[in-house]
Design an enzyme around this catalytic site. Sequence first.
Site, mmCIF file in Angstrom:
data_model
loop_
_atom_site.group_PDB
_atom_site.id
_atom_site.type_symbol
_atom_site.label_atom_id
_atom_site.label_comp_id
_atom_site.label_asym_id
_atom_site.label_seq_id
_atom_site.Cartn_x
_atom_site.Cartn_y
_atom_site.Cartn_z
ATOM 1 N N HIS A 151 0.835 -1.210 0.000
ATOM 2 C CA HIS A 151 0.000 0.000 0.000
ATOM 3 C C HIS A 151 0.870 1.260 0.000
ATOM 4 C CE1 HIS A 151 -3.673 2.103 0.150
ATOM 5 N NE2 HIS A 151 -4.343 1.292 0.953
ATOM 6 N N ASP A 367 -7.350 -12.060 -16.932
ATOM 7 C CA ASP A 367 -7.281 -13.303 -17.703
ATOM 8 C C ASP A 367 -5.859 -13.465 -18.240
ATOM 9 O OD1 ASP A 367 -7.456 -15.378 -19.501
ATOM 10 O OD2 ASP A 367 -8.986 -14.439 -20.767
#
Length: 431
Positions: A151, A367
């Site tokens: 983060h 994907d």
Amino acid sequence: MSVFEVELISMETVKPSSPTPDHFRRYHLSFLDQISPPIFVPLIFFYEKPDKDEDAISNHLKKSLSDTLTRFYPLAGRIKENLFIDCNDGGIPYVQAKVNCELSKIMEKPNPVQHNKLLPLKIDEVNDLLLAVQVNIFDCGGIAVAICISHKVGDGLSYFIFANSWAATARGDAYIKSPRFDSAELFPPKNISGFAPTTGITKEEVVTKRFVFSSSIIAELRDKYSNKANAENPTRPTRVEALSAFIWTRFMESTQSNADLQKKLYTILHAVNLRTRTDPPLPEYSFGNIYRVAIAAPRLEKGQECYKIINQMRDAIRNVNVDYVKQLAESDEHLSFIKEAAAKFNQGIWISLSFTSFCRFPVYEVDFGWGKPIRFGSARLTFNHLVTLFDTRTGDGIEAWINLKPEDMAKFEADKEFLSYVQSSPGENDA
């Protein structure tokens, strides 16, 4: 409850396929990077068995990851003193592991706590790393790709800028957008002494549970929290607004005492993307911590119409505007505010329920060339009072991953009104 074991098969370092030019070797953190917590954002993508063997899959992922790191060169570097990243092409940990169960077992009853076993590192053991990956192979040949991004270097949208870029590289797409790394120019670094970015990270036990809300239930909540003052044109909240207002209300009713309500400040926090709130707006592929939180402090009053909570939330989000962003960059007002807020948090007099929404994010577009994910999820986090929202795979329902202390979760789960709106039973979420 889905319980399984994970066996480490291999661990190696993947480096960028091309060296980072000297003039890009030092990447300065922005002010918003500096104040962001030093933890990994852990997300996991589950896939059915590809038509490739395990070695071919691993080689394909490592090669495409190496090529992607050339574009995302800061992620292969090492953070230094919360000031900059040494883009030294040091590389990222890449772990391959074997899971001793069928993927279908996890699909049936996802367990956030068990998901932590699928991660390459503990969430709060970031140290100087910016990225780590673990590829998990199930007995059936199914795959879970866990991507952990610090983060300190990026927000939720940045996460998916990277994940989808890696996936596009793996597919061999002809055109792939390059990220824009200029957040330090937008929000110059500051001297943040007196503020600890670790504020909120806890070593105490936190229970994470997953609750599913169907599309019909969410529609009912949207109606419940609508302003019907104008019968012909009622103001209707969004899916996320309605669900977060409902969860906050039930959290307050089930876990907070009347005595505490008089002594403490209770707030709802929503993470807000700043890219569309700058002048001019930033490109969607701008990388970094380009977000802030909108803070609302609703009052729970007997007879109060539900829609008033929505109005207060919307007002808080509306105030995160162009002027707010300009003030972030040009003054120390926000730094003074978060120092004061952190002091109140540490004293236990400021209680917040924080919401991060990944709804409408392209989570099911990652994907790698063998099909889209059949499931997506996270893991148990090191923050109390945190709610993360995800679209269900069909896109019409919402999953709420809620982090609370054990005693608060017990009360929350016993709240009959809350449970009456939940599609999945609490037994499916046992830790």
